[in-house]
Design a protein around this motif. Structure first.
Motif: not given
Ligand SMILES: O=c1ccn([C@@H]2O[C@H](COP(=O)(O)O)[C@@H](O)[C@H]2O)c(=O)[nH]1
Length: 283
Positions: A32, A157, A249
């Motif tokens: 990301d 999430s 991240r």
């Molecule tokens: O329910 C969901 C679906 C997708 N995501 C995606 O996962 C990553 C999480 O990034 P972090 O930096 O580890 O928090 C991000 O690309 C979201 O779009 C999610 O978080 N929850």
């Protein structure tokens, strides 16, 4: 693409199972790229996004079971060409590690056909995330690609996921209906998976009970604070596997926690290994 026994791997789920085993890892490395957070040495480069993601992928591939580029970070910067180049690089350098394109698409069938081509043909993704809320005909075009994965949003999430996913339908929360519908009706090629957040381990356990061994994409550890022990215990399948536990991240931007003399790629590598090992401790 062959596994250790030189068996030709055809489908997304075969490739994923081989990556779980080969790297002894359930860690999905999320890509990301946020331009404001890139290390300074990348910012002036015309292909900064590509170069940064490639460096992180190279540093973490040995500890990963999947890579998950999030398309929004590329599209917002008009950098789809760099996403294309990144996916091509990942396919050639790490053919044994599946690419899950996180696009969360959802539209009528005719448009979904184009989204499927974008994910599987343009980017060469092994799997793509989609929304279930427009129903079967909106996911059917993806199922025509019988070797590719389709990973459907189930219990996301984010806190607001409860607004709809927890609504009771026939006495049961909607996310459970989604899980059952995908497992019993949509998974006709055996290439479906579900997104279930690490931030909701109780629901993760419920989904696992409903779907058996189906692969689950589990975002929410790392920056979102999900508990690794609770996640693994709730979401593992009978073989102590079955998940792509995503961290974006916390791995990409591990460098603020630099240990003495460590550069950004070494920091990403360190956090990826620590996360993989923390997951494996509870499998
Ligand atoms: O329910 C969901 C679906 C997708 N995501 C995606 O996962 C990553 C999480 O990034 P972090 O930096 O580890 O928090 C991000 O690309 C979201 O779009 C999610 O978080 N929850």
């Amino acid at each position: 693409m062959f596994d250790n026994q030189q068996t030709f791997l055809v489908t997304f789920t075969e490739k994923l199972a081989a990556a779980w085993n080969a790297n002894n890892s359930l860690l999905c490395v999320g890509l990301d790229p946020d331009i404001a957070r890139l290390p300074p040495e990348f910012r002036a480069q015309p292909d900064a996004i590509y170069a940064f993601c490639k460096a992180v992928a190279d540093a973490t591939a040995h500890a990963a079971c999947a890579f998950k580029p999030q398309i929004a970070y590329f599209a917002a910067l008009r950098a789809e060409d760099q996403l294309e180049a990144l996916c091509a690089y990942l396919r050639s350098a790490y053919p044994h590690i599946p690419i899950v394109l996180d696009a969360k698409r959802g539209d009528i069938g005719a448009t979904a056909e184009q989204y499927a081509r974008e994910a599987y043909e343009r980017y060469g993704a092994d799997a793509v995330t989609v929304s279930p809320y427009m129903g079967y005909d909106s996911v059917a075009p993806y199922l025509e690609w019988t070797d590719r994965g389709i990973i459907i949003l189930c219990r996301t999430s984010n806190p607001g996921g409860s607004d709809l996913q927890f609504l009771k339908v026939d006495g049961e929360p909607l996310y459970k209906h989604v899980a059952r519908m995908v497992a019993e009706k949509w998974n006709r090629n055996g290439q479906c998976g579900l997104v279930v957040g690490a931030t909701f381990p109780d629901e993760l356990a419920e989904v696992r009970r409903i779907v058996g061994d189906m692969p689950l994409l589990v975002p929410g550890i790392g920056a979102q604070g999900g508990d690794i022990e609770a996640t693994v215990k709730a979401g593992r399948n009978a073989a102590g596997s079955g998940m792509m536990i995503n961290s974006s991240r916390a791995i990409l931007y591990a460098s603020p926690d630099l240990q003495a003399g460590e550069d950004f790629a070494a920091a990403s590598r360190r956090v990826a290994i620590e996360t993989r090992d923390a997951i494996n401790a509870f499998r």
